[in-house]
Design a protein around this motif. Structure first.
Motif, PDB file in Angstrom:
ATOM      1  N   ASP A 146       0.899  -1.205   0.054  1.00  0.00           N
ATOM      2  CA  ASP A 146      -0.073  -0.160   0.013  1.00  0.00           C
ATOM      3  C   ASP A 146       1.047   1.299  -0.112  1.00  0.00           C
ATOM      4  O   ASP A 146       0.576   2.279  -0.754  1.00  0.00           O
ATOM      5  CB  ASP A 146      -0.907  -0.030   1.291  1.00  0.00           C
ATOM      6  CG  ASP A 146      -1.892  -1.064   1.119  1.00  0.00           C
ATOM      7  OD1 ASP A 146      -2.354  -1.355   0.100  1.00  0.00           O
ATOM      8  OD2 ASP A 146      -2.282  -1.603   2.237  1.00  0.00           O
ATOM      9  N   VAL A 147       1.986   1.152   0.872  1.00  0.00           N
ATOM     10  CA  VAL A 147       2.575   2.448   0.967  1.00  0.00           C
ATOM     11  C   VAL A 147       3.372   2.475  -0.585  1.00  0.00           C
ATOM     12  O   VAL A 147       3.869   3.603  -0.968  1.00  0.00           O
ATOM     13  CB  VAL A 147       3.715   2.091   2.084  1.00  0.00           C
ATOM     14  CG1 VAL A 147       4.940   3.186   2.006  1.00  0.00           C
ATOM     15  CG2 VAL A 147       3.252   2.239   3.321  1.00  0.00           C
ATOM     16  N   ALA A 148       4.017   1.521  -1.252  1.00  0.00           N
ATOM     17  CA  ALA A 148       4.592   1.457  -2.278  1.00  0.00           C
ATOM     18  C   ALA A 148       3.712   1.946  -3.430  1.00  0.00           C
ATOM     19  O   ALA A 148       4.207   3.002  -4.120  1.00  0.00           O
ATOM     20  CB  ALA A 148       5.078  -0.097  -2.637  1.00  0.00           C
ATOM     21  N   ALA A 149       2.477   1.536  -3.543  1.00  0.00           N
ATOM     22  CA  ALA A 149       1.599   2.231  -4.638  1.00  0.00           C
ATOM     23  C   ALA A 149       1.478   3.454  -4.301  1.00  0.00           C
ATOM     24  O   ALA A 149       1.430   4.485  -5.448  1.00  0.00           O
ATOM     25  CB  ALA A 149       0.340   1.375  -4.440  1.00  0.00           C
ATOM     26  N   LEU A 150       1.380   4.068  -3.127  1.00  0.00           N
ATOM     27  CA  LEU A 150       0.981   5.613  -2.911  1.00  0.00           C
ATOM     28  C   LEU A 150       2.141   6.588  -3.166  1.00  0.00           C
ATOM     29  O   LEU A 150       2.104   7.264  -3.731  1.00  0.00           O
ATOM     30  CB  LEU A 150       0.623   5.838  -1.323  1.00  0.00           C
ATOM     31  CG  LEU A 150       0.173   7.222  -1.036  1.00  0.00           C
ATOM     32  CD1 LEU A 150      -0.831   7.911  -2.035  1.00  0.00           C
ATOM     33  CD2 LEU A 150      -0.263   7.440   0.462  1.00  0.00           C
ATOM     34  N   ALA A 151       3.455   6.014  -2.943  1.00  0.00           N
ATOM     35  CA  ALA A 151       4.517   6.555  -3.176  1.00  0.00           C
ATOM     36  C   ALA A 151       5.222   6.500  -4.514  1.00  0.00           C
ATOM     37  O   ALA A 151       6.039   7.093  -4.889  1.00  0.00           O
ATOM     38  CB  ALA A 151       5.840   6.108  -2.215  1.00  0.00           C
ATOM     39  N   GLY A 152       4.474   5.751  -5.392  1.00  0.00           N
ATOM     40  CA  GLY A 152       4.892   5.286  -6.716  1.00  0.00           C
ATOM     41  C   GLY A 152       6.283   4.658  -6.678  1.00  0.00           C
ATOM     42  O   GLY A 152       7.151   4.947  -7.715  1.00  0.00           O
ATOM     43  N   VAL A 153       6.652   3.778  -6.007  1.00  0.00           N
ATOM     44  CA  VAL A 153       7.839   3.010  -5.847  1.00  0.00           C
ATOM     45  C   VAL A 153       7.662   1.483  -5.777  1.00  0.00           C
ATOM     46  O   VAL A 153       6.509   1.067  -5.442  1.00  0.00           O
ATOM     47  CB  VAL A 153       8.648   3.539  -4.749  1.00  0.00           C
ATOM     48  CG1 VAL A 153       9.215   5.018  -4.818  1.00  0.00           C
ATOM     49  CG2 VAL A 153       8.212   3.317  -3.345  1.00  0.00           C
ATOM     50  N   SER A 154       8.617   0.507  -5.753  1.00  0.00           N
ATOM     51  CA  SER A 154       8.500  -0.528  -5.481  1.00  0.00           C
ATOM     52  C   SER A 154       8.482  -0.966  -4.276  1.00  0.00           C
ATOM     53  O   SER A 154       9.093  -0.308  -3.246  1.00  0.00           O
ATOM     54  CB  SER A 154       9.498  -1.372  -6.227  1.00  0.00           C
ATOM     55  OG  SER A 154      10.841  -1.095  -5.568  1.00  0.00           O
ATOM     56  N   PRO A 155       7.981  -2.088  -3.649  1.00  0.00           N
ATOM     57  CA  PRO A 155       7.993  -2.558  -2.195  1.00  0.00           C
ATOM     58  C   PRO A 155       9.381  -2.620  -1.660  1.00  0.00           C
ATOM     59  O   PRO A 155       9.588  -2.441  -0.669  1.00  0.00           O
ATOM     60  CB  PRO A 155       7.199  -4.048  -2.364  1.00  0.00           C
ATOM     61  CG  PRO A 155       5.957  -3.933  -3.339  1.00  0.00           C
ATOM     62  CD  PRO A 155       6.984  -3.265  -4.639  1.00  0.00           C
ATOM     63  N   GLY A 156      10.319  -2.998  -2.523  1.00  0.00           N
ATOM     64  CA  GLY A 156      11.670  -3.230  -2.127  1.00  0.00           C
ATOM     65  C   GLY A 156      12.262  -1.909  -1.907  1.00  0.00           C
ATOM     66  O   GLY A 156      13.157  -1.673  -0.885  1.00  0.00           O
ATOM     67  N   THR A 157      11.899  -0.723  -2.449  1.00  0.00           N
ATOM     68  CA  THR A 157      12.497   0.677  -2.079  1.00  0.00           C
ATOM     69  C   THR A 157      11.837   0.946  -0.811  1.00  0.00           C
ATOM     70  O   THR A 157      12.536   1.639   0.041  1.00  0.00           O
ATOM     71  CB  THR A 157      11.985   1.474  -3.244  1.00  0.00           C
ATOM     72  OG1 THR A 157      12.664   1.204  -4.246  1.00  0.00           O
ATOM     73  CG2 THR A 157      12.536   2.837  -2.816  1.00  0.00           C
ATOM     74  N   VAL A 158      10.488   0.642  -0.563  1.00  0.00           N
ATOM     75  CA  VAL A 158       9.866   1.039   0.807  1.00  0.00           C
ATOM     76  C   VAL A 158      10.733   0.181   1.990  1.00  0.00           C
ATOM     77  O   VAL A 158      11.182   0.677   2.818  1.00  0.00           O
ATOM     78  CB  VAL A 158       8.512   0.486   0.847  1.00  0.00           C
ATOM     79  CG1 VAL A 158       7.941   0.752   2.400  1.00  0.00           C
ATOM     80  CG2 VAL A 158       7.703   1.314  -0.051  1.00  0.00           C
ATOM     81  N   SER A 159      11.146  -1.139   1.571  1.00  0.00           N
ATOM     82  CA  SER A 159      12.032  -1.930   2.621  1.00  0.00           C
ATOM     83  C   SER A 159      13.329  -1.359   2.716  1.00  0.00           C
ATOM     84  O   SER A 159      13.714  -1.330   3.980  1.00  0.00           O
ATOM     85  CB  SER A 159      12.016  -3.290   2.013  1.00  0.00           C
ATOM     86  OG  SER A 159      12.834  -4.127   3.098  1.00  0.00           O
ATOM     87  N   ASN A 160      13.891  -0.645   1.614  1.00  0.00           N
ATOM     88  CA  ASN A 160      15.125   0.059   2.010  1.00  0.00           C
ATOM     89  C   ASN A 160      15.038   1.201   2.834  1.00  0.00           C
ATOM     90  O   ASN A 160      15.816   1.532   3.700  1.00  0.00           O
ATOM     91  CB  ASN A 160      15.842   0.257   0.668  1.00  0.00           C
ATOM     92  CG  ASN A 160      16.443  -0.924  -0.079  1.00  0.00           C
ATOM     93  OD1 ASN A 160      16.867  -1.834   0.447  1.00  0.00           O
ATOM     94  ND2 ASN A 160      16.462  -0.854  -1.517  1.00  0.00           N
ATOM     95  N   VAL A 161      13.913   2.106   2.607  1.00  0.00           N
ATOM     96  CA  VAL A 161      13.540   2.997   3.464  1.00  0.00           C
ATOM     97  C   VAL A 161      13.378   2.823   4.875  1.00  0.00           C
ATOM     98  O   VAL A 161      14.216   3.568   5.781  1.00  0.00           O
ATOM     99  CB  VAL A 161      12.624   3.891   2.763  1.00  0.00           C
ATOM    100  CG1 VAL A 161      12.182   5.068   3.917  1.00  0.00           C
ATOM    101  CG2 VAL A 161      12.715   4.564   1.691  1.00  0.00           C
TER     102      VAL A 161
END
Length: 333
Positions: free
Chosen positions: A8-23
């Motif tokens: 859900d976070v990735a979709a709203l931010a326009g990034v991949s789930p992997g990028t969210v995990s890195n953050v």
């Protein structure tokens, strides 16, 4: 309400789930603009990651441990501030343990930190047995010594030269004309207390005085109350011309007791402490002290620890030794 997921976070931010995990886990590897978008999405959605699940997957958590000898001492409070600032900047939380100078309590605290799967441990050890810390390393937990030198090449440490500090302190007192000296210290099982005494004796020897003439008053704790009691012993036995205390809390207690007894500082006796905590400059008679870079100790030790955790293949172990600085005030003028 459904639990918000990384997707859900990735979709709203326009990034991949992997990028969210890195953050969440390695924020330094994400471009600032991207990181800000992800953090904004996390905030908007109210996302809370499942800490225990991520710990199980990774084998460790986004936490580090900090074990100190006395959290009531402002020296360690300032060290902890430096630790927490760096940890927060890099996405880590800090679990604080206070050993109170007890190796048994320290061992219990270290066991709890290991059970919590902390990423690493910063420690000012209460004892000198390296096997206790080796057990953490065997479990994959990195360890960095704080305010304590390392005696092995594969161990990071950040410390202050206490022998040099003790020598500079007593050289200053001797420079004021004092020839009889007392050293008020905490337990001589504490390395810092021993090394400051060693430096004091070196200064006496360099001045042509017998170091055996240094009167040592060993207190059970390094507190103002213990300093007051030590001062009572010195007054009863005959005051020396100068008193050097192993930390500022002891010195402030000594000062309070001396003034209460009608002893003038610095007219009747010169006095100095160690650490240069904030209270030293604000006391009734401002206290001469040896300043230590306490906040920097915490910051640099944490940077070394997290570099070892995040970059084990390229990390270079370092032994960093700071020099203390004399800060002269009214108590030795």
């Amino acid at each position: 309400m459904a639990m918000v997921s990384i997707k859900d976070v990735a979709a709203l931010a326009g990034v991949s789930p992997g990028t969210v995990s890195n953050v969440l886990n390695r924020p330094g590897k994400v471009a600032p603009a991207t990181r800000e978008r992800v953090e904004a999405a996390i905030s908007e959605l109210g996302f809370v990651r499942h800490g225990s699940a991520s710990t199980l997957r990774a084998g460790h958590s986004r936490t580090i441990g900090l074990s100190v000898i006395d959290i009531g001492n402002p020296f360690f409070t300032e060290v902890a501030a430096g630790v927490e600032d760096v940890a927060s900047e890099l996405g880590y939380a800090v679990i604080l343990g206070n050993s109170a100078g007890s190796t048994d309590k320290e061992d219990r605290n270290l066991r709890v930190l290991a059970e919590q799967r902390v990423r690493g441990v910063l420690i000012t050890p209460s004892g000198e047995d390296p096997a206790r810390l080796d057990r953490l390393r065997e479990h994959g937990i990195s360890v960095v010594l704080v305010d304590h030198p390392a005696h092995r090449p594969d161990q990071c440490a950040v410390a202050v030269d206490d022998v040099a500090g003790g020598r500079a302190a007593v050289a200053h007192l001797l420079g004021k004309g004092a020839r009889s000296l007392a050293y008020v210290t905490g337990p001589l099982t504490i390395r810092q207390c021993v090394e400051r005494r060693e430096g004091a004796k070196m200064a006496m020897t360099a001045a042509g005085l017998d170091p055996a003439g240094l009167r040592v008053v060993e207190a059970a704790t390094m507190t103002a109350k213990a300093g007051e009691k030590a001062a009572g012993e010195l007054v009863a036995d005959g005051l020396p011309e100068a008193i050097f205390c192993a930390n500022d809390l002891l010195a402030l207690g000594v000062l309070r007791a001396l003034l209460r007894s009608g002893v003038r500082v610095p007219e009747d006796v010169v006095l100095m402490g160690y650490d240069d905590i904030d209270f030293a400059a604000a006391s009734t008679v401002s206290l001469t002290s040896m300043r230590q870079p306490t906040y920097q100790l915490g910051r640099i030790a944490t940077e070394l620890l997290l570099d070892e955790c995040d970059n084990p293949d390229t990390h270079a172990h370092q032994h960093i030794m700071f020099q203390p600085e004399l800060v002269a005030r009214e108590s030795t003028q």
